[in-house]
Motif scaffolding. Structure first.
Motif, PDB file in Angstrom:
ATOM      1  N   MET A 115      11.183  16.781  -4.538  1.00  0.00           N
ATOM      2  CA  MET A 115      11.822  17.905  -5.228  1.00  0.00           C
ATOM      3  C   MET A 115      10.789  18.991  -5.576  1.00  0.00           C
ATOM      4  SD  MET A 115      15.032  16.937  -5.412  1.00  0.00           S
ATOM      5  CE  MET A 115      16.129  17.310  -6.759  1.00  0.00           C
ATOM      6  N   GLN A 116       9.560  18.569  -5.874  1.00  0.00           N
ATOM      7  CA  GLN A 116       8.515  19.563  -6.138  1.00  0.00           C
ATOM      8  C   GLN A 116       8.123  20.299  -4.860  1.00  0.00           C
ATOM      9  OE1 GLN A 116       5.322  18.317  -9.071  1.00  0.00           O
ATOM     10  NE2 GLN A 116       6.268  16.354  -8.630  1.00  0.00           N
ATOM     11  N   LEU A 117       8.083  19.547  -3.763  1.00  0.00           N
ATOM     12  CA  LEU A 117       7.749  20.165  -2.475  1.00  0.00           C
ATOM     13  C   LEU A 117       8.787  21.229  -2.119  1.00  0.00           C
ATOM     14  CD1 LEU A 117       5.700  19.976  -0.111  1.00  0.00           C
ATOM     15  CD2 LEU A 117       7.287  18.385   0.995  1.00  0.00           C
ATOM     16  N   LEU A 118      10.037  20.916  -2.432  1.00  0.00           N
ATOM     17  CA  LEU A 118      11.150  21.839  -2.229  1.00  0.00           C
ATOM     18  C   LEU A 118      10.891  23.205  -2.874  1.00  0.00           C
ATOM     19  CD1 LEU A 118      14.000  21.081  -1.074  1.00  0.00           C
ATOM     20  CD2 LEU A 118      14.699  20.663  -3.441  1.00  0.00           C
ATOM     21  N   MET A 119      10.299  23.171  -4.062  1.00  0.00           N
ATOM     22  CA  MET A 119      10.047  24.405  -4.807  1.00  0.00           C
ATOM     23  C   MET A 119       8.957  25.249  -4.149  1.00  0.00           C
ATOM     24  SD  MET A 119      12.196  24.405  -7.220  1.00  0.00           S
ATOM     25  CE  MET A 119      11.626  25.800  -8.176  1.00  0.00           C
ATOM     26  N   ARG A 120       8.073  24.579  -3.441  1.00  0.00           N
ATOM     27  CA  ARG A 120       6.929  25.276  -2.833  1.00  0.00           C
ATOM     28  C   ARG A 120       7.205  25.773  -1.432  1.00  0.00           C
ATOM     29  NH1 ARG A 120       1.215  22.377  -3.692  1.00  0.00           N
ATOM     30  NH2 ARG A 120       1.043  22.530  -5.955  1.00  0.00           N
ATOM     31  N   ARG A 121       8.173  25.166  -0.769  1.00  0.00           N
ATOM     32  CA  ARG A 121       8.352  25.415   0.662  1.00  0.00           C
ATOM     33  C   ARG A 121       9.764  25.909   0.952  1.00  0.00           C
ATOM     34  NH1 ARG A 121       3.598  22.917   2.981  1.00  0.00           N
ATOM     35  NH2 ARG A 121       4.395  23.590   4.992  1.00  0.00           N
ATOM     36  N   PRO A 122       9.939  27.229   1.010  1.00  0.00           N
ATOM     37  CA  PRO A 122      11.281  27.782   1.200  1.00  0.00           C
ATOM     38  C   PRO A 122      11.923  27.396   2.529  1.00  0.00           C
ATOM     39  CG  PRO A 122       9.598  29.494   1.339  1.00  0.00           C
ATOM     40  CD  PRO A 122       8.920  28.269   0.860  1.00  0.00           C
ATOM     41  N   GLU A 123      11.123  26.922   3.487  1.00  0.00           N
ATOM     42  CA  GLU A 123      11.699  26.569   4.795  1.00  0.00           C
ATOM     43  C   GLU A 123      12.477  25.246   4.747  1.00  0.00           C
ATOM     44  OE1 GLU A 123       7.343  25.044   5.112  1.00  0.00           O
ATOM     45  OE2 GLU A 123       8.491  26.537   3.991  1.00  0.00           O
ATOM     46  N   ILE A 124      12.374  24.484   3.655  1.00  0.00           N
ATOM     47  CA  ILE A 124      13.122  23.222   3.550  1.00  0.00           C
ATOM     48  C   ILE A 124      14.598  23.538   3.357  1.00  0.00           C
ATOM     49  CG2 ILE A 124      13.472  21.129   2.185  1.00  0.00           C
ATOM     50  CD1 ILE A 124      10.450  21.149   1.582  1.00  0.00           C
ATOM     51  N   THR A 125      15.425  23.040   4.279  1.00  0.00           N
ATOM     52  CA  THR A 125      16.846  23.400   4.266  1.00  0.00           C
ATOM     53  C   THR A 125      17.717  22.373   3.565  1.00  0.00           C
ATOM     54  OG1 THR A 125      16.874  22.551   6.539  1.00  0.00           O
ATOM     55  CG2 THR A 125      16.889  24.912   6.276  1.00  0.00           C
ATOM     56  N   GLY A 126      17.211  21.168   3.349  1.00  0.00           N
ATOM     57  CA  GLY A 126      18.014  20.157   2.679  1.00  0.00           C
ATOM     58  C   GLY A 126      17.147  19.027   2.159  1.00  0.00           C
ATOM     59  N   PHE A 127      17.675  18.296   1.187  1.00  0.00           N
ATOM     60  CA  PHE A 127      16.902  17.174   0.650  1.00  0.00           C
ATOM     61  C   PHE A 127      17.795  15.985   0.346  1.00  0.00           C
ATOM     62  CE2 PHE A 127      18.245  19.352  -3.246  1.00  0.00           C
ATOM     63  CZ  PHE A 127      18.618  18.290  -4.070  1.00  0.00           C
ATOM     64  N   ILE A 128      17.171  14.809   0.373  1.00  0.00           N
ATOM     65  CA  ILE A 128      17.809  13.564  -0.044  1.00  0.00           C
ATOM     66  C   ILE A 128      16.918  12.961  -1.125  1.00  0.00           C
ATOM     67  CG2 ILE A 128      18.572  11.245   0.648  1.00  0.00           C
ATOM     68  CD1 ILE A 128      20.113  13.403   2.138  1.00  0.00           C
ATOM     69  N   SER A 129      17.472  12.736  -2.306  1.00  0.00           N
ATOM     70  CA  SER A 129      16.721  12.088  -3.388  1.00  0.00           C
ATOM     71  C   SER A 129      17.408  10.773  -3.729  1.00  0.00           C
ATOM     72  CB  SER A 129      16.685  12.975  -4.635  1.00  0.00           C
ATOM     73  OG  SER A 129      15.718  13.974  -4.500  1.00  0.00           O
ATOM     74  N   VAL A 130      16.719   9.674  -3.435  1.00  0.00           N
ATOM     75  CA  VAL A 130      17.267   8.345  -3.714  1.00  0.00           C
ATOM     76  C   VAL A 130      16.615   7.801  -4.984  1.00  0.00           C
ATOM     77  CG1 VAL A 130      17.598   6.012  -2.821  1.00  0.00           C
ATOM     78  CG2 VAL A 130      17.615   7.951  -1.241  1.00  0.00           C
ATOM     79  N   SER A 131      17.430   7.425  -5.951  1.00  0.00           N
ATOM     80  CA  SER A 131      16.944   6.878  -7.233  1.00  0.00           C
ATOM     81  C   SER A 131      15.870   7.754  -7.888  1.00  0.00           C
ATOM     82  CB  SER A 131      16.385   5.457  -7.043  1.00  0.00           C
ATOM     83  OG  SER A 131      17.309   4.607  -6.425  1.00  0.00           O
ATOM     84  N   PRO A 132      16.148   9.048  -8.102  1.00  0.00           N
ATOM     85  CA  PRO A 132      15.117   9.894  -8.731  1.00  0.00           C
ATOM     86  C   PRO A 132      14.843   9.433 -10.169  1.00  0.00           C
ATOM     87  CG  PRO A 132      17.220  11.062  -8.669  1.00  0.00           C
ATOM     88  CD  PRO A 132      17.413   9.790  -7.884  1.00  0.00           C
ATOM     89  N   PRO A 133      13.557   9.251 -10.537  1.00  0.00           N
ATOM     90  CA  PRO A 133      13.248   8.722 -11.876  1.00  0.00           C
ATOM     91  C   PRO A 133      13.287   9.822 -12.944  1.00  0.00           C
ATOM     92  CG  PRO A 133      11.243   8.951 -10.576  1.00  0.00           C
ATOM     93  CD  PRO A 133      12.371   9.438  -9.712  1.00  0.00           C
ATOM     94  N   ALA A 134      14.509  10.288 -13.235  1.00  0.00           N
ATOM     95  CA  ALA A 134      14.674  11.409 -14.164  1.00  0.00           C
ATOM     96  C   ALA A 134      14.315  11.024 -15.599  1.00  0.00           C
ATOM     97  CB  ALA A 134      16.110  11.920 -14.093  1.00  0.00           C
ATOM     98  N   ASN A 135      14.219   9.712 -15.866  1.00  0.00           N
ATOM     99  CA  ASN A 135      13.822   9.257 -17.201  1.00  0.00           C
ATOM    100  C   ASN A 135      12.304   9.296 -17.388  1.00  0.00           C
ATOM    101  OD1 ASN A 135      13.719   7.231 -15.188  1.00  0.00           O
ATOM    102  ND2 ASN A 135      13.500   5.646 -16.740  1.00  0.00           N
ATOM    103  N   MET A 136      11.548   9.266 -16.294  1.00  0.00           N
ATOM    104  CA  MET A 136      10.088   9.170 -16.384  1.00  0.00           C
ATOM    105  C   MET A 136       9.380  10.491 -16.163  1.00  0.00           C
ATOM    106  SD  MET A 136       9.404   5.750 -14.171  1.00  0.00           S
ATOM    107  CE  MET A 136      10.790   4.671 -13.928  1.00  0.00           C
ATOM    108  N   TYR A 137      10.004  11.368 -15.374  1.00  0.00           N
ATOM    109  CA  TYR A 137       9.348  12.614 -14.993  1.00  0.00           C
ATOM    110  C   TYR A 137      10.219  13.801 -15.350  1.00  0.00           C
ATOM    111  CZ  TYR A 137       6.388   9.520 -12.236  1.00  0.00           C
ATOM    112  OH  TYR A 137       5.532   8.529 -11.851  1.00  0.00           O
ATOM    113  N   ASP A 138       9.569  14.900 -15.639  1.00  0.00           N
ATOM    114  CA  ASP A 138      10.275  16.126 -15.980  1.00  0.00           C
ATOM    115  C   ASP A 138      10.690  16.841 -14.694  1.00  0.00           C
ATOM    116  OD1 ASP A 138      11.204  18.442 -17.043  1.00  0.00           O
ATOM    117  OD2 ASP A 138       9.279  19.151 -17.796  1.00  0.00           O
ATOM    118  N   PHE A 139      11.985  17.048 -14.530  1.00  0.00           N
ATOM    119  CA  PHE A 139      12.490  17.742 -13.345  1.00  0.00           C
ATOM    120  C   PHE A 139      12.866  19.198 -13.656  1.00  0.00           C
ATOM    121  CE2 PHE A 139      12.831  13.439 -11.798  1.00  0.00           C
ATOM    122  CZ  PHE A 139      12.853  13.518 -10.415  1.00  0.00           C
TER     123      PHE A 139
END
Length: 217
Positions: A115-139
């Motif tokens: 998800m962080q890479l997504l923010m840096r690279r506008p050429e990314i057209t889609g993402f899949i996030s499986v079990s994102p640790p939203a409790n441990m890291y700030d998104f």
């Protein structure tokens, strides 16, 4: 299985690279879970995501973050790992300059990096996030989230509780111009142990196939 070694910010990085014969094939990188808790590119979820993308016609790269397997360097709290992911994407793009679609998939810690890479690279057209640790890291860096994607988690996830994932999804739903698809798989844990692995991968495949036929982000 083609092993590759490519340059990263802290030395060599070890990966597995699967090119398609079609030079215009879409590309994807797959990011593994936490290096300090046994995460490697051969994790079952990562391995299955890799082949799901390959079987859908993508040229795919998965790799070990610094300090894992034969990758040089040492764990760097996610900062260096994000740089590793950027280097992996550079490497993949350098060999597939005609690719019209670029996807990033990540599992657990790898989902956070993706998800962080997504923010840096506008050429990314889609993402899949499986079990994102939203409790441990700030998104909260996902403002605005630049592309649409699928977030998938299990209702019995004890590592990254579903309520934190739901609040992350709800925040992303408020953003305009993108669509976040959320699938909470009933009974599945953090690692999608059987019998949940195949249905999870099927969900990913049907989502990606649908996106590839649409022209929207």
């Amino acid at each position: 299985m083609p092993e590759v070694i490519f340059p990263g910010p802290e030395g060599r990085l070890e990966g597995r690279y699967h090119p398609q014969k079609d030079r215009d094939a879409p590309i994807a990188i797959v990011l593994h879970p936490h290096p300090q808790f046994g995460g490697t590119m051969n994790n079952r979820v990562v391995y299955n995501l890799h082949y799901a993308f390959y079987n859908m016609g993508f040229t795919v790269l998965r790799f070990n973050f610094r300090g894992v397997g034969r990758s040089q360097g040492e764990y760097d709290q996610g900062v260096g790992e994000l740089s590793d992911a950027a280097s992996a994407l550079d490497y993949l793009q350098s060999m597939n300059s005609n690719a019209k679609h670029c996807w990033v998939a990540g599992f657990s810690f790898g989902a956070w990096i993706g998800m962080q890479l997504l923010m840096r690279r506008p050429e990314i057209t889609g993402f899949i996030s499986v079990s994102p640790p939203a409790n441990m890291y700030d998104f909260s860096f996902l403002a605005p989230c630049p592309s649409s994607g699928l977030i998938i988690n299990g209702s019995n996830d004890r590592v990254a509780p579903p309520r934190d994932t739901v609040s992350l999804v709800n925040k992303l739903h408020e953003q305009k111009g993108i669509t976040i698809t959320h699938d909470e798989m009933e009974g599945a844990g953090h690692f999608f142990e059987d019998p949940h692995m195949d249905p999870m991968i099927d969900t990913v495949k049907s989502y990606v196939r649908r996106r590839l036929t649409e022209s929207t982000r």
